[in-house]
Design a protein around this motif. Structure first.
Motif, PDB file in Angstrom:
ATOM      1  N   TRP A   1      -5.592   9.445  -1.809  1.00  0.00           N
ATOM      2  CA  TRP A   1      -6.763   9.071  -1.006  1.00  0.00           C
ATOM      3  C   TRP A   1      -6.318   8.503   0.336  1.00  0.00           C
ATOM      4  O   TRP A   1      -6.886   8.830   1.386  1.00  0.00           O
ATOM      5  N   ALA A   2      -5.287   7.641   0.315  1.00  0.00           N
ATOM      6  CA  ALA A   2      -4.791   7.036   1.557  1.00  0.00           C
ATOM      7  C   ALA A   2      -4.203   8.101   2.493  1.00  0.00           C
ATOM      8  O   ALA A   2      -4.394   8.032   3.715  1.00  0.00           O
ATOM      9  N   ILE A   3      -3.489   9.073   1.928  1.00  0.00           N
ATOM     10  CA  ILE A   3      -2.920  10.152   2.748  1.00  0.00           C
ATOM     11  C   ILE A   3      -4.034  10.954   3.417  1.00  0.00           C
ATOM     12  O   ILE A   3      -3.940  11.319   4.597  1.00  0.00           O
ATOM     13  N   LYS A   4      -5.109  11.177   2.667  1.00  0.00           N
ATOM     14  CA  LYS A   4      -6.237  11.934   3.227  1.00  0.00           C
ATOM     15  C   LYS A   4      -6.915  11.152   4.343  1.00  0.00           C
ATOM     16  O   LYS A   4      -7.317  11.730   5.364  1.00  0.00           O
ATOM     17  N   ARG A   5      -7.028   9.836   4.167  1.00  0.00           N
ATOM     18  CA  ARG A   5      -7.702   8.995   5.163  1.00  0.00           C
ATOM     19  C   ARG A   5      -6.807   8.686   6.358  1.00  0.00           C
ATOM     20  O   ARG A   5      -7.284   8.487   7.480  1.00  0.00           O
TER      21      ARG A   5
ATOM     22  N   LEU B   1      -2.675  -7.722   6.212  1.00  0.00           N
ATOM     23  CA  LEU B   1      -3.512  -8.737   5.572  1.00  0.00           C
ATOM     24  C   LEU B   1      -3.501  -8.548   4.059  1.00  0.00           C
ATOM     25  O   LEU B   1      -3.438  -9.527   3.300  1.00  0.00           O
ATOM     26  N   ALA B   2      -3.554  -7.291   3.619  1.00  0.00           N
ATOM     27  CA  ALA B   2      -3.525  -7.012   2.182  1.00  0.00           C
ATOM     28  C   ALA B   2      -2.235  -7.539   1.556  1.00  0.00           C
ATOM     29  O   ALA B   2      -2.247  -8.144   0.481  1.00  0.00           O
ATOM     30  N   LEU B   3      -1.114  -7.338   2.235  1.00  0.00           N
ATOM     31  CA  LEU B   3       0.169  -7.858   1.750  1.00  0.00           C
ATOM     32  C   LEU B   3       0.160  -9.384   1.662  1.00  0.00           C
ATOM     33  O   LEU B   3       0.690  -9.970   0.717  1.00  0.00           O
ATOM     34  N   SER B   4      -0.437 -10.009   2.653  1.00  0.00           N
ATOM     35  CA  SER B   4      -0.467 -11.480   2.652  1.00  0.00           C
ATOM     36  C   SER B   4      -1.236 -12.012   1.444  1.00  0.00           C
ATOM     37  O   SER B   4      -0.884 -13.049   0.885  1.00  0.00           O
ATOM     38  N   TYR B   5      -2.299 -11.295   1.043  1.00  0.00           N
ATOM     39  CA  TYR B   5      -3.056 -11.714  -0.150  1.00  0.00           C
ATOM     40  C   TYR B   5      -2.206 -11.541  -1.402  1.00  0.00           C
ATOM     41  O   TYR B   5      -2.169 -12.426  -2.272  1.00  0.00           O
ATOM     42  N   LEU B   6      -1.531 -10.398  -1.522  1.00  0.00           N
ATOM     43  CA  LEU B   6      -0.728 -10.139  -2.716  1.00  0.00           C
ATOM     44  C   LEU B   6       0.445 -11.107  -2.817  1.00  0.00           C
ATOM     45  O   LEU B   6       0.840 -11.503  -3.923  1.00  0.00           O
ATOM     46  N   LYS B   7       1.009 -11.504  -1.699  1.00  0.00           N
ATOM     47  CA  LYS B   7       2.136 -12.442  -1.721  1.00  0.00           C
ATOM     48  C   LYS B   7       1.728 -13.809  -2.260  1.00  0.00           C
ATOM     49  O   LYS B   7       2.560 -14.569  -2.766  1.00  0.00           O
ATOM     50  N   LYS B   8       0.441 -14.135  -2.144  1.00  0.00           N
ATOM     51  CA  LYS B   8      -0.040 -15.418  -2.649  1.00  0.00           C
ATOM     52  C   LYS B   8      -0.058 -15.471  -4.173  1.00  0.00           C
ATOM     53  O   LYS B   8      -0.298 -16.536  -4.756  1.00  0.00           O
ATOM     54  N   CYS B   9       0.175 -14.330  -4.820  1.00  0.00           N
ATOM     55  CA  CYS B   9       0.238 -14.290  -6.284  1.00  0.00           C
ATOM     56  C   CYS B   9       1.630 -14.622  -6.803  1.00  0.00           C
ATOM     57  O   CYS B   9       1.855 -14.618  -8.017  1.00  0.00           O
TER      58      CYS B   9
ATOM     59  N   HIS C   1      -9.813  -4.719  -0.701  1.00  0.00           N
ATOM     60  CA  HIS C   1     -10.890  -4.543   0.271  1.00  0.00           C
ATOM     61  C   HIS C   1     -10.346  -4.544   1.701  1.00  0.00           C
ATOM     62  O   HIS C   1     -10.830  -3.786   2.547  1.00  0.00           O
ATOM     63  N   SER C   2      -9.357  -5.399   1.971  1.00  0.00           N
ATOM     64  CA  SER C   2      -8.769  -5.442   3.320  1.00  0.00           C
ATOM     65  C   SER C   2      -8.195  -4.083   3.699  1.00  0.00           C
ATOM     66  O   SER C   2      -8.345  -3.630   4.842  1.00  0.00           O
ATOM     67  N   PHE C   3      -7.543  -3.429   2.745  1.00  0.00           N
ATOM     68  CA  PHE C   3      -6.928  -2.135   3.055  1.00  0.00           C
ATOM     69  C   PHE C   3      -7.960  -1.010   3.096  1.00  0.00           C
ATOM     70  O   PHE C   3      -7.984  -0.211   4.037  1.00  0.00           O
ATOM     71  N   THR C   4      -8.829  -0.948   2.096  1.00  0.00           N
ATOM     72  CA  THR C   4      -9.759   0.186   2.011  1.00  0.00           C
ATOM     73  C   THR C   4     -10.852   0.136   3.076  1.00  0.00           C
ATOM     74  O   THR C   4     -11.341   1.175   3.517  1.00  0.00           O
ATOM     75  N   SER C   5     -11.232  -1.058   3.512  1.00  0.00           N
ATOM     76  CA  SER C   5     -12.316  -1.156   4.491  1.00  0.00           C
ATOM     77  C   SER C   5     -11.804  -1.170   5.932  1.00  0.00           C
ATOM     78  O   SER C   5     -12.477  -0.686   6.842  1.00  0.00           O
TER      79      SER C   5
ATOM     80  N   ASN D   1     -18.087  -1.197   0.254  1.00  0.00           N
ATOM     81  CA  ASN D   1     -19.013  -2.132   0.907  1.00  0.00           C
ATOM     82  C   ASN D   1     -19.571  -3.144  -0.092  1.00  0.00           C
ATOM     83  O   ASN D   1     -19.699  -4.340   0.219  1.00  0.00           O
ATOM     84  N   GLN D   2     -19.898  -2.663  -1.291  1.00  0.00           N
ATOM     85  CA  GLN D   2     -20.424  -3.565  -2.324  1.00  0.00           C
ATOM     86  C   GLN D   2     -19.391  -4.615  -2.708  1.00  0.00           C
ATOM     87  O   GLN D   2     -19.722  -5.797  -2.899  1.00  0.00           O
ATOM     88  N   ILE D   3     -18.134  -4.203  -2.826  1.00  0.00           N
ATOM     89  CA  ILE D   3     -17.074  -5.153  -3.166  1.00  0.00           C
ATOM     90  C   ILE D   3     -16.951  -6.224  -2.086  1.00  0.00           C
ATOM     91  O   ILE D   3     -16.794  -7.417  -2.379  1.00  0.00           O
ATOM     92  N   GLY D   4     -17.066  -5.819  -0.829  1.00  0.00           N
ATOM     93  CA  GLY D   4     -17.006  -6.783   0.273  1.00  0.00           C
ATOM     94  C   GLY D   4     -18.131  -7.791   0.218  1.00  0.00           C
ATOM     95  O   GLY D   4     -17.914  -8.999   0.439  1.00  0.00           O
TER      96      GLY D   4
END
Length: 449
Positions: free
Chosen positions: A384-388, A322-330, A312-316, A286-289
């Motif tokens: 963590w992702a597997i648990k969530r 959306l997370a992939l779209s951000y990384l592709k911009k790199c 943040h897009s993925f964890t929140s 939340n703080q990162i957001g």
């Protein structure tokens, strides 16, 4: 009477120097000796009064203590002309002090004015440097002022320079820092004698912006991000109200936006590190957001900003697309050569079900050098992702690839691939199911030898 008037002028103009002390003691003593009766008590009274004068002079020459845990800014402007000295103190310094009062409170910025005898000692760069190093001051604005005729009109001429103390700054950064400082700091102001107030006020505003910009950088280097943010925000507010214009103002505003973004990203890095160490803390996400929303809009975002937006897009929201779209911009930056970027892409492709693409990125990452600690972070994140996301069983396939290709932990990779196959009922990812079977056989043979 004329002699007394001249003497009092000497005292007033030189009070901070020994000449002013000696002259005042002599004047008082002469006056009292000529008026008081010649008795022992009179001499005792005169000596006592002289001692009081000396104590007042001595205490008045001692600089005030700078409060602890503050960033100290001091102004030391020397002028031997009484009118010029008065204008500097009444207009320039007072206006500069008011500008510093606009910082949100509580603030640990401490503004002060050097004593006259100290200001007179600072007659150049080396003297200023010695004064700065022998004090608790962090930022020194120094210079001289005078009134001189220019094109037949008397003009206030103010020459100012500045020094900042930052012992931990590496040499290469110090040179870049000094160059930037020189580019934005106002060096000379020429102000009409008949209307000095407006000219000095404008000069103080330019000086205020430059000082706060530089202080914002130094406090950020000291990881005092709260104070750095406050300084940069104050600069942005003052450069966006259209009261000040010009190339320097535009330069300061643009650079401040960039530096403020760096401050926010530094804050996010600290929170992200805390999240990695205490991975179930949703408050960190939340703080990162909140901080990401503070970053000034820009047409050119850094790879790190895109990474944290993806994170943040993925964890929140679990929004892998959306997370992939951000990384592709790199893609047009050097960030795509890093193992962190490749591993992040691999994970996200596996999450959305494109296991073939995910496997390709894991293989690419295996051929690159790893940043310190990145493998442990990646493994922790996948777990963590597997648990969530318990239904996203294909993540066990990703975990198996990670352990087999990057970590060389074949025993754990074997377990991961078997879990992936057990949960594939009926098989959804037929090709990957077959590949997992193939790798299981290969790993068992390797472990049996």
């Amino acid at each position: 009477m004329n002699d007394i008037g001249k003497t009092t002028t000497i005292i007033r103009e030189n009070w901070s120097n020994p000449l002013g002390l000696i002259t005042s003691i002599l004047l008082i003593s002469v006056i009292l000796l000529s008026t008081l009766p010649k008795v022992a008590n009179s001499y005792i009274f005169i000596i006592s009064l002289d001692i009081i004068i000396f104590l007042c002079w001595y205490i008045g020459r001692k600089p005030k203590k700078i409060p602890k845990n503050t960033v100290s800014v001091q102004v030391a402007i020397n002028s031997i002309q009484p009118e010029s000295n008065l204008a500097i103190r009444a207009d320039f310094i007072s206006s500069l002090r008011r500008e510093f009062d606009t910082l949100p409170q509580p603030s640990n910025i401490h503004f002060s004015v050097a004593l006259e005898h100290d200001a007179k000692k600072i007659d150049g760069h080396q003297a200023a440097l010695d004064y700065l190093n022998n004090s608790n001051i962090n930022f020194l604005i120094y210079g001289d002022a005078k009134i001189s005729p220019i094109y037949g009109s008397d003009t206030h001429i103010l020459n100012i320079s500045a020094l900042v103390k930052h012992d931990t700054l590496p040499e290469i950064e110090h040179k870049a820092f000094t160059k930037e400082f020189t580019e934005i700091f106002p060096r000379e102001a020429k102000i009409a004698r008949n209307n000095p107030h407006l000219g000095f006020e404008i000069t103080s505003k330019f000086t205020d912006l430059a000082v706060k910009y530089i202080l914002g950088i130094t406090t950020a280097l000291s990881e005092n991000y709260v104070q750095s943010e406050a300084l940069f925000l104050d600069v942005l507010r003052k450069t966006s109200n259209n009261q000040l214009e010009g190339h320097i103002i535009t330069t300061i505003r643009d650079r401040t936006k960039s530096k403020l973004t760096e401050v926010y990203l530094a804050q996010i890095r600290l929170i992200h590190r805390e999240w990695v160490e205490n991975i179930q803390d949703d408050d960190c996400i939340n703080q990162i957001g909140v901080i990401l929303n503070k970053i000034p809009p820009s047409d050119k975002k850094s790879p790190q900003e895109f990474f944290f937006l993806a994170f943040h897009s993925f964890t929140s929201e679990s929004n892998a697309t959306l997370a992939l779209s951000y990384l592709k911009k790199c893609k047009q930056t050097d960030a795509t050569n890093s193992s962190a970027w490749l591993l992040s892409m691999a994970f996200l492709y596996c999450f959305i079900g494109n296991l073939k693409k995910g496997c390709q990125y894991y293989r690419k990452a295996a051929k690159r050098p790893y940043e310190a600690g990145i493998l442990a972070q990646i493994e922790t994140f996948i777990l963590w992702a597997i648990k969530r996301q318990a239904n996203e069983y294909q993540l066990y396939y990703a975990l198996g690839l990670y352990n087999m290709l990057l970590k060389n932990d074949y025993m754990q990779a074997l377990k991961d691939f078997k879990v992936f196959q057990d949960k594939e009922s009926p098989p959804k990812y037929k090709k990957e199911h077959q590949l997992a079977s193939k790798w299981i056989v290969q790993i068992e043979k390797k472990l049996s030898h």
